[in-house]
Design a protein around this motif. Structure first.
Motif, PDB file in Angstrom:
ATOM      1  N   SER A 137       4.914   3.399 -36.253  1.00  0.00           N
ATOM      2  CA  SER A 137       3.901   2.484 -36.775  1.00  0.00           C
ATOM      3  C   SER A 137       4.377   1.040 -36.818  1.00  0.00           C
ATOM      4  O   SER A 137       3.583   0.127 -37.069  1.00  0.00           O
ATOM      5  CB  SER A 137       3.465   2.919 -38.179  1.00  0.00           C
ATOM      6  OG  SER A 137       4.563   2.852 -39.081  1.00  0.00           O
ATOM      7  N   LEU A 138       5.670   0.813 -36.592  1.00  0.00           N
ATOM      8  CA  LEU A 138       6.226  -0.536 -36.630  1.00  0.00           C
ATOM      9  C   LEU A 138       6.063  -1.215 -35.273  1.00  0.00           C
ATOM     10  O   LEU A 138       6.083  -0.567 -34.236  1.00  0.00           O
ATOM     11  CB  LEU A 138       7.701  -0.492 -37.012  1.00  0.00           C
ATOM     12  CG  LEU A 138       8.049   0.181 -38.344  1.00  0.00           C
ATOM     13  CD1 LEU A 138       9.552   0.208 -38.537  1.00  0.00           C
ATOM     14  CD2 LEU A 138       7.368  -0.524 -39.501  1.00  0.00           C
ATOM     15  N   SER A 139       5.922  -2.515 -35.295  1.00  0.00           N
ATOM     16  CA  SER A 139       5.829  -3.267 -34.048  1.00  0.00           C
ATOM     17  C   SER A 139       7.217  -3.459 -33.446  1.00  0.00           C
ATOM     18  O   SER A 139       8.241  -3.270 -34.112  1.00  0.00           O
ATOM     19  CB  SER A 139       5.179  -4.630 -34.298  1.00  0.00           C
ATOM     20  OG  SER A 139       6.034  -5.451 -35.077  1.00  0.00           O
ATOM     21  N   PHE A 140       7.249  -3.869 -32.170  1.00  0.00           N
ATOM     22  CA  PHE A 140       8.516  -4.138 -31.503  1.00  0.00           C
ATOM     23  C   PHE A 140       9.296  -5.232 -32.228  1.00  0.00           C
ATOM     24  O   PHE A 140      10.527  -5.178 -32.319  1.00  0.00           O
ATOM     25  CB  PHE A 140       8.262  -4.567 -30.059  1.00  0.00           C
ATOM     26  CG  PHE A 140       8.174  -3.408 -29.104  1.00  0.00           C
ATOM     27  CD1 PHE A 140       8.961  -2.296 -29.258  1.00  0.00           C
ATOM     28  CD2 PHE A 140       7.291  -3.449 -28.032  1.00  0.00           C
ATOM     29  CE1 PHE A 140       8.895  -1.235 -28.374  1.00  0.00           C
ATOM     30  CE2 PHE A 140       7.207  -2.392 -27.147  1.00  0.00           C
ATOM     31  CZ  PHE A 140       8.015  -1.286 -27.321  1.00  0.00           C
ATOM     32  N   THR A 143      10.900  -3.833 -35.434  1.00  0.00           N
ATOM     33  CA  THR A 143      12.002  -2.940 -35.066  1.00  0.00           C
ATOM     34  C   THR A 143      13.211  -3.726 -34.577  1.00  0.00           C
ATOM     35  O   THR A 143      14.356  -3.431 -34.944  1.00  0.00           O
ATOM     36  CB  THR A 143      11.549  -1.970 -33.963  1.00  0.00           C
ATOM     37  OG1 THR A 143      10.409  -1.237 -34.415  1.00  0.00           O
ATOM     38  CG2 THR A 143      12.652  -0.992 -33.615  1.00  0.00           C
ATOM     39  N   GLN A 190      12.630   4.555 -32.465  1.00  0.00           N
ATOM     40  CA  GLN A 190      11.239   4.207 -32.741  1.00  0.00           C
ATOM     41  C   GLN A 190      10.256   5.195 -32.132  1.00  0.00           C
ATOM     42  O   GLN A 190       9.207   5.480 -32.722  1.00  0.00           O
ATOM     43  CB  GLN A 190      10.938   2.798 -32.231  1.00  0.00           C
ATOM     44  CG  GLN A 190       9.509   2.344 -32.549  1.00  0.00           C
ATOM     45  CD  GLN A 190       9.278   0.877 -32.225  1.00  0.00           C
ATOM     46  OE1 GLN A 190      10.068   0.255 -31.538  1.00  0.00           O
ATOM     47  NE2 GLN A 190       8.183   0.332 -32.727  1.00  0.00           N
ATOM     48  N   THR A 253       8.994  -7.459 -25.378  1.00  0.00           N
ATOM     49  CA  THR A 253       8.845  -7.922 -26.751  1.00  0.00           C
ATOM     50  C   THR A 253      10.064  -7.577 -27.595  1.00  0.00           C
ATOM     51  O   THR A 253      10.552  -8.400 -28.377  1.00  0.00           O
ATOM     52  CB  THR A 253       7.580  -7.313 -27.380  1.00  0.00           C
ATOM     53  OG1 THR A 253       6.460  -7.556 -26.532  1.00  0.00           O
ATOM     54  CG2 THR A 253       7.318  -7.915 -28.746  1.00  0.00           C
TER      55      THR A 253
END
Length: 316
Positions: A137-140, A143, A190, A253
Motif C-alpha cells: 500500500s506504500l508508494s515507491f 518505500t 514491498q 521512481t
C-alpha cells in the motif's frame, strides 16, 4: 437474354437488401448505441497513449536536442544504433535484466511460500497476512525513503544489526557490487505481499476434495502441494509474473527517490533512469526517445506472450 437480365437485376436487388439489412443491424447494435459513452474516453486514450507513442517514435528518428524543434526532413535510426553501441545503455539494460529476473523470481517464490503457510492454517494468520500486505500500500517514494534510512552507513538499522555481530558497517548503497542487490531486496520487501495474496486467492479457490484424496492415498502435505496443488496455480503465477515484470521495468521512481537526482546509486542504473537523465539533464531528446522505444519493446515482450496465453485459454 431478357431472362438473364431479370435474373441479374433480382440478384443485385437481393444483395442491396442484404447490405441494407446488415447496415441496419449494425446501426442498431449495442456497439454503436453505446458509442457516446465509450467513444470519447476511447478517443482521449488513443490520442494520449497511442498518439504519444507515435510522437515519441517520430522524435527518435531525428537528432533533436534541447529546445530546438525536431527536423523531420532526414529520418534515420542513428539514435537506436548509438544506444546499442553505448556502454552506459548496455550496462543499464543488464541491470534491468537482473532486476527483472531476480525480483520477479524471488517475489513469486516467497509469495508462494507465505501463501502455502497461510493456507495451511498457521497461528496468527490474519496478522501475518496484514503485515506482509501492508508494504504494497506504500508508494515507491515512501518505500525508498524508509530503506534509505535502513541502509544508512552510520545509524541505519541494518548496520546496527551488522555491527552487533562484530562486523564493520556496510555501505549498502554506495558499494556498486551490492547496490543493485540492496535495491532488489527493498523491492522484494514491498511486492512479495502482492504475490502472497494472488497465490492465496488461487489456493482458496481449489476444492478441498483434492487434499482429502491425497491424504487417503497416503501423500504427505509437502508432496500434496508440490505435485497436486502448486501445478494448478499456473494462471496465478503467469498473471503475477507479468505485473511484477512491468513494475521492474518502471522502477525509476524508487531509484530517483533514493538520491533525489537523475543518476541513481552506482551499479543501479536502469533503462528508465538512463532515459530520463538523457532527456532532462543533457537535453538529448531523440536519444532518450530511442531508449523509451526500447523500453516499450521490452514491455511488449512481457505483455504480448501473456495476452497470447490468455487468448489460447479463451479468456480474451
Amino acid at each position: 437474354m431478357g431472362t438473364t437480365e431479370r435474373t441479374e437485376t433480382a440478384s443485385s436487388s437481393t444483395e442491396e437488401v442484404d447490405w441494407e439489412t446488415k447496415l441496419r443491424y449494425f446501426l442498431n447494435s449495442d456497439f454503436v448505441r453505446s458509442s457516446p459513452y465509450w467513444g470519447i474516453p476511447f478517443l482521449i486514450m488513443g490520442i494520449a497513449v497511442y498518439g504519444g507513442i507515435g510522437f515519441n517514435l517520430s522524435i527518435s528518428l531525428t537528432d533533436a536536442k534541447g529546445l530546438t524543434p525536431p527536423d523531420y526532413s532526414n529520418l534515420d535510426f542513428e539514435m537506436y544504433r548509438q544506444a546499442l553501441t553505448s556502454d552506459a545503455f548496455m550496462q543499464a539494460a543488464q541491470n534491468n535484466f537482473v532486476l527483472l529476473v531476480v525480483f520477479t523470481t524471488v517475489c513469486l517464490l516467497l509469495g508462494l511460500f507465505l501463501a502455502v503457510l497461510l493456507d495451511h492454517g498457521i497461528r496468527y494468520k490474519d496478522k501475518i497476512q496484514t503485515i506482509y500486505l501492508l508494504p504494497m500500500s506504500l508508494s515507491f517514494v515512501v518505500t525508498a525513503q524508509m530503506w534509505l534510512w535502513m541502509f544508512n552507513q552510520q545509524n541505519g538499522l541494518l548496520n546496527i544489526i551488522v555491527t552487533a555481530f562484530g562486523f564493520e558497517p556496510i555501505n549498502w548503497i554506495g558499494n556498486p557490487s551490492i547496490a543493485l542487490g540492496s535495491v532488489i531486496f527493498a523491492l522484494i520487501w514491498q511486492f512479495s505481499g502482492y504475490t502472497m495474496v494472488v497465490y492465496l486467492a488461487g489456493l482458496q479457490s481449489l476444492p478441498d476434495d483434492q487434499f482429502e484424496a491425497a491424504r487417503v492415498d497416503g501423500a504427505s502435505t509437502v508432496k500434496t502441494y508440490l505435485r497436486i496443488i502448486i501445478p494448478q496455480l499456473k494462471e496465478a503465477s503467469v498473471s503475477a509474473a507479468v505485473i511484477l515484470m512491468v513494475f521492474a521495468l518502471k522502477a525509476f521512481t524508487f531509484l530517483y527517490a533514493l538520491t533525489g537526482r537523475y543518476r541513481p546509486p552506482n551499479g543501479t542504473d536502469i533503462l528508465a533512469t538512463l532515459m530520463v537523465r538523457q532527456a532532462f539533464k543533457y537535453g538529448k531528446w531523440a536519444y532518450s526517445a530511442a531508449i523509451a522505444t526500447y523500453l516499450l519493446l521490452l514491455a511488449l515482450g512481457v505483455i504480448a506472450p501473456y495476452l497470447y496465453y490468455q487468448y489460447k485459454q479463451g479468456s480474451l
